[in-house]
Design a protein around this motif. Structure first.
Motif, PDB file in Angstrom:
ATOM      1  N   ALA A  19      36.868  15.533  34.126  1.00 17.33           N
ATOM      2  CA  ALA A  19      36.143  14.347  34.580  1.00 17.33           C
ATOM      3  C   ALA A  19      35.284  13.780  33.459  1.00 17.33           C
ATOM      4  CB  ALA A  19      35.279  14.687  35.796  1.00 17.33           C
ATOM      5  N   VAL A  20      34.590  14.661  32.735  1.00 20.14           N
ATOM      6  CA  VAL A  20      33.758  14.212  31.615  1.00 20.14           C
ATOM      7  C   VAL A  20      34.617  13.527  30.552  1.00 20.14           C
ATOM      8  CG1 VAL A  20      32.361  15.022  29.669  1.00 20.14           C
ATOM      9  CG2 VAL A  20      31.891  15.862  31.981  1.00 20.14           C
ATOM     10  N   LEU A  21      35.779  14.113  30.235  1.00 20.67           N
ATOM     11  CA  LEU A  21      36.667  13.521  29.237  1.00 20.67           C
ATOM     12  C   LEU A  21      37.174  12.154  29.688  1.00 20.67           C
ATOM     13  CD1 LEU A  21      38.721  16.682  28.184  1.00 20.67           C
ATOM     14  CD2 LEU A  21      36.882  15.553  26.917  1.00 20.67           C
ATOM     15  N   LEU A  22      37.476  12.014  30.982  1.00 19.69           N
ATOM     16  CA  LEU A  22      37.943  10.723  31.490  1.00 19.69           C
ATOM     17  C   LEU A  22      36.826   9.688  31.509  1.00 19.69           C
ATOM     18  CD1 LEU A  22      40.372  11.721  34.385  1.00 19.69           C
ATOM     19  CD2 LEU A  22      40.950  10.554  32.251  1.00 19.69           C
ATOM     20  N   TYR A  23      35.614  10.107  31.838  1.00 20.17           N
ATOM     21  CA  TYR A  23      34.483   9.163  31.774  1.00 20.17           C
ATOM     22  C   TYR A  23      34.282   8.683  30.343  1.00 20.17           C
ATOM     23  CZ  TYR A  23      32.723   9.493  36.558  1.00 20.17           C
ATOM     24  OH  TYR A  23      32.583   9.392  37.916  1.00 20.17           O
ATOM     25  N   LEU A  24      34.463   9.588  29.386  1.00 23.50           N
ATOM     26  CA  LEU A  24      34.381   9.188  27.987  1.00 23.50           C
ATOM     27  C   LEU A  24      35.498   8.204  27.658  1.00 23.50           C
ATOM     28  CD1 LEU A  24      33.077   9.527  25.221  1.00 23.50           C
ATOM     29  CD2 LEU A  24      34.588  11.492  24.820  1.00 23.50           C
ATOM     30  N   GLY A  25      36.689   8.477  28.179  1.00 22.28           N
ATOM     31  CA  GLY A  25      37.800   7.548  27.977  1.00 22.28           C
ATOM     32  C   GLY A  25      37.534   6.192  28.601  1.00 22.28           C
ATOM     33  N   TRP A  33      41.548   2.662  36.745  1.00 22.31           N
ATOM     34  CA  TRP A  33      42.168   3.928  37.138  1.00 22.31           C
ATOM     35  C   TRP A  33      41.540   5.110  36.421  1.00 22.31           C
ATOM     36  CZ3 TRP A  33      44.394   7.285  33.736  1.00 22.31           C
ATOM     37  CH2 TRP A  33      44.755   6.777  32.479  1.00 22.31           C
ATOM     38  N   VAL A  34      40.930   4.860  35.249  1.00 22.79           N
ATOM     39  CA  VAL A  34      40.326   5.961  34.494  1.00 22.79           C
ATOM     40  C   VAL A  34      39.098   6.490  35.219  1.00 22.79           C
ATOM     41  CG1 VAL A  34      39.272   6.640  32.306  1.00 22.79           C
ATOM     42  CG2 VAL A  34      41.208   5.061  32.312  1.00 22.79           C
ATOM     43  N   TRP A  35      38.162   5.594  35.596  1.00 20.44           N
ATOM     44  CA  TRP A  35      36.964   6.091  36.275  1.00 20.44           C
ATOM     45  C   TRP A  35      37.280   6.569  37.685  1.00 20.44           C
ATOM     46  CZ3 TRP A  35      35.180   4.382  40.866  1.00 20.44           C
ATOM     47  CH2 TRP A  35      35.438   3.066  41.261  1.00 20.44           C
ATOM     48  N   ARG A  36      38.309   5.982  38.319  1.00 17.74           N
ATOM     49  CA  ARG A  36      38.705   6.478  39.648  1.00 17.74           C
ATOM     50  C   ARG A  36      39.246   7.904  39.540  1.00 17.74           C
ATOM     51  NH1 ARG A  36      41.155   1.088  40.673  1.00 17.74           N
ATOM     52  NH2 ARG A  36      39.685  -0.092  41.942  1.00 17.74           N
ATOM     53  N   PHE A  39      36.292  10.189  38.957  1.00 17.82           N
ATOM     54  CA  PHE A  39      35.562  10.424  40.211  1.00 17.82           C
ATOM     55  C   PHE A  39      36.325  11.385  41.116  1.00 17.82           C
ATOM     56  CE2 PHE A  39      34.865   9.301  44.678  1.00 17.82           C
ATOM     57  CZ  PHE A  39      33.516   9.576  44.779  1.00 17.82           C
ATOM     58  N   THR A  40      37.635  11.237  41.178  1.00 18.24           N
ATOM     59  CA  THR A  40      38.456  12.134  41.995  1.00 18.24           C
ATOM     60  C   THR A  40      38.340  13.574  41.513  1.00 18.24           C
ATOM     61  OG1 THR A  40      40.030  10.355  42.454  1.00 18.24           O
ATOM     62  CG2 THR A  40      40.788  12.602  42.823  1.00 18.24           C
ATOM     63  N   LEU A  41      38.303  13.752  40.182  1.00 16.41           N
ATOM     64  CA  LEU A  41      38.160  15.097  39.627  1.00 16.41           C
ATOM     65  C   LEU A  41      36.780  15.684  39.932  1.00 16.41           C
ATOM     66  CD1 LEU A  41      39.975  14.604  36.222  1.00 16.41           C
ATOM     67  CD2 LEU A  41      40.593  16.279  37.975  1.00 16.41           C
ATOM     68  N   VAL A  42      35.744  14.850  39.857  1.00 13.04           N
ATOM     69  CA  VAL A  42      34.402  15.326  40.228  1.00 13.04           C
ATOM     70  C   VAL A  42      34.399  15.782  41.682  1.00 13.04           C
ATOM     71  CG1 VAL A  42      31.996  14.674  40.591  1.00 13.04           C
ATOM     72  CG2 VAL A  42      33.188  13.914  38.533  1.00 13.04           C
ATOM     73  N   GLY A  96      27.971   7.952  34.903  1.00 16.73           N
ATOM     74  CA  GLY A  96      28.301   9.295  35.338  1.00 16.73           C
ATOM     75  C   GLY A  96      28.633  10.231  34.195  1.00 16.73           C
ATOM     76  N   LEU A  97      28.991   9.684  33.023  1.00 12.92           N
ATOM     77  CA  LEU A  97      29.333  10.530  31.879  1.00 12.92           C
ATOM     78  C   LEU A  97      28.166  11.431  31.510  1.00 12.92           C
ATOM     79  CD1 LEU A  97      31.019  11.438  29.451  1.00 12.92           C
ATOM     80  CD2 LEU A  97      30.166   9.429  28.214  1.00 12.92           C
ATOM     81  N   PHE A  98      26.971  10.858  31.368  1.00  9.47           N
ATOM     82  CA  PHE A  98      25.826  11.650  30.938  1.00  9.47           C
ATOM     83  C   PHE A  98      25.419  12.657  32.012  1.00  9.47           C
ATOM     84  CE2 PHE A  98      21.273  12.394  30.201  1.00  9.47           C
ATOM     85  CZ  PHE A  98      21.325  12.831  28.885  1.00  9.47           C
ATOM     86  N   VAL A  99      25.429  12.225  33.261  1.00  8.33           N
ATOM     87  CA  VAL A  99      25.051  13.105  34.369  1.00  8.33           C
ATOM     88  C   VAL A  99      26.001  14.296  34.455  1.00  8.33           C
ATOM     89  CG1 VAL A  99      24.688  13.260  36.865  1.00  8.33           C
ATOM     90  CG2 VAL A  99      24.103  11.148  35.639  1.00  8.33           C
ATOM     91  N   MET A 100      27.304  14.013  34.426  1.00  8.97           N
ATOM     92  CA  MET A 100      28.287  15.083  34.566  1.00  8.97           C
ATOM     93  C   MET A 100      28.368  15.950  33.308  1.00  8.97           C
ATOM     94  SD  MET A 100      29.111  15.077  37.610  1.00  8.97           S
ATOM     95  CE  MET A 100      30.197  16.490  37.388  1.00  8.97           C
ATOM     96  N   PHE A 101      28.024  15.394  32.157  1.00  6.90           N
ATOM     97  CA  PHE A 101      27.963  16.220  30.949  1.00  6.90           C
ATOM     98  C   PHE A 101      26.833  17.243  31.071  1.00  6.90           C
ATOM     99  CE2 PHE A 101      26.360  16.986  26.587  1.00  6.90           C
ATOM    100  CZ  PHE A 101      27.486  17.612  26.068  1.00  6.90           C
ATOM    101  N   CYS A 102      25.679  16.807  31.588  1.00 10.55           N
ATOM    102  CA  CYS A 102      24.573  17.744  31.838  1.00 10.55           C
ATOM    103  C   CYS A 102      25.004  18.816  32.830  1.00 10.55           C
ATOM    104  CB  CYS A 102      23.352  16.998  32.367  1.00 10.55           C
ATOM    105  SG  CYS A 102      22.555  15.903  31.168  1.00 10.55           S
ATOM    106  N   ASN A 103      25.724  18.389  33.872  1.00 12.02           N
ATOM    107  CA  ASN A 103      26.184  19.340  34.873  1.00 12.02           C
ATOM    108  C   ASN A 103      27.202  20.315  34.285  1.00 12.02           C
ATOM    109  OD1 ASN A 103      26.226  20.293  37.643  1.00 12.02           O
ATOM    110  ND2 ASN A 103      28.277  19.453  37.763  1.00 12.02           N
ATOM    111  N   LEU A 104      28.047  19.812  33.385  1.00 18.57           N
ATOM    112  CA  LEU A 104      29.047  20.666  32.744  1.00 18.57           C
ATOM    113  C   LEU A 104      28.378  21.747  31.903  1.00 18.57           C
ATOM    114  CD1 LEU A 104      32.151  21.027  32.319  1.00 18.57           C
ATOM    115  CD2 LEU A 104      31.892  19.631  30.263  1.00 18.57           C
ATOM    116  N   LEU A 105      27.329  21.381  31.168  1.00 23.27           N
ATOM    117  CA  LEU A 105      26.592  22.367  30.379  1.00 23.27           C
ATOM    118  C   LEU A 105      25.958  23.424  31.281  1.00 23.27           C
ATOM    119  CD1 LEU A 105      24.783  20.083  27.766  1.00 23.27           C
ATOM    120  CD2 LEU A 105      26.804  21.505  27.408  1.00 23.27           C
ATOM    121  N   LEU A 106      25.373  22.973  32.384  1.00 23.69           N
ATOM    122  CA  LEU A 106      24.751  23.895  33.327  1.00 23.69           C
ATOM    123  C   LEU A 106      25.797  24.828  33.931  1.00 23.69           C
ATOM    124  CD1 LEU A 106      22.300  24.809  35.022  1.00 23.69           C
ATOM    125  CD2 LEU A 106      22.838  22.954  36.615  1.00 23.69           C
TER     126      LEU A 106
END
Length: 266
Positions: A19-25, A33-36, A39-42, A96-106
């Motif tokens: 999800a983080v990689l797709l948000y970056l994309g 379709w990329v952010w959808r 979001f589906t992966l999240v 959502g990229l920054f939020v989910m990146f923080c969550n990924l680190l956690l």
């Protein structure tokens, strides 16, 4: 029957990572379709993480938040739930990229720890414990969201990028996250006081964790007031959100790792 939890743990991590990689994309190539897909992966990761938490709760017979692995896993779950709330309500997309990146680190730091379920000590064997801890980390999740929105607000003020929400929306998200986090943390403090009285005969003890939790509450109480003061609005409020989350992290991790405390979860 001891059902393995590793597939759920690592499945959720993979979903959040993709999800983080797709948000970056999405930032590099703005296609719906990329952010959808992100979001589906999240959402998929959140479902797997929910199943993992439910499985651990069922196997242990209590909310599994009595060690660092359990609290970090629950914190990550609460942060993902908080992000989903804001995404569904406000369609923040690229933010959502920054939020989910923080969550990924956690979440990634969780996988390095032992997933064993320790026995529950008698003082924690009460619904008040479940309410106290779950509300605490739900509040922390909203404070983390406010931190993310504060960082994005300061970036957007400097960059004026079309890839991020406008300043007015980021300010609204920041203030809402602080208010909701403060409300949940207030309930956490109330139930924690009742639990302390039932378990030890006093509503508040001057242990280091209790004192810093009170400081967190006072800080965000001040923030709820500061949003009505013109000089603290906008950049000032965003900066306070960043400082406040630093206080939260110190209260959550710093005290337990760097200091001694007689709090039952340390």
């Amino acid at each position: 029957m001891n059902i393995p939890q590793a597939p759920l743990l690592y499945g959720a991590f993979c979903a959040y990572l993709l999800a983080v990689l797709l948000y970056l994309g999405h930032l590099l190539q703005r296609r719906a379709w990329v952010w959808r897909s992100a979001f589906t992966l999240v959402l998929a990761g959140f479902v797997l993480q929910t199943l993992c938490l439910g499985l651990r709760w069922w196997q242990g017979g209590y909310l599994p938040v009595t060690n660092l692995f359990g609290t970090q896993l629950f914190f990550s779950w609460a942060l993902a739930a908080t992000y989903l709330y804001f995404e569904l309500r406000y369609k923040i997309h690229a933010a959502g990229l920054f939020v989910m990146f923080c969550n990924l680190l956690l979440y990634g730091s969780v996988l390095q720890r032992s997933a064993d379920l320790p026995p529950l000590i008698p003082a924690l064997d009460t619904p008040l414990f479940t309410l106290h801890v779950s509300l605490s980390f739900a509040g922390y999740a909203f404070f983390a969201m406010a931190f993310s929105m504060g960082v994005l607000y300061l970036l957007q003020k400097r960059l004026q990028s079309s890839l991020l929400p406008d300043l007015l929306l980021l300010r609204k998200l920041n203030e809402e996250a602080v208010f909701l986090g403060f409300s949940l943390f207030t309930l956490c403090m109330i139930f924690g006081s009742i639990w302390a009285f039932v378990a030890w005969g006093h509503y508040f003890s001057w242990n280091i964790k209790g004192v810093w939790s009170a400081l967190v509450w006072l800080f965000y109480a001040g923030m709820c007031h500061a949003k009505f003061i013109r000089r603290w609005q906008g950049s000032g409020y965003a900066a306070l959100s960043i400082v406040g989350f630093g206080v939260v992290l110190f209260t959550y991790l710093g005290i337990g790792l760097l200091m001694s405390s007689n709090h039952p979860l340390d």
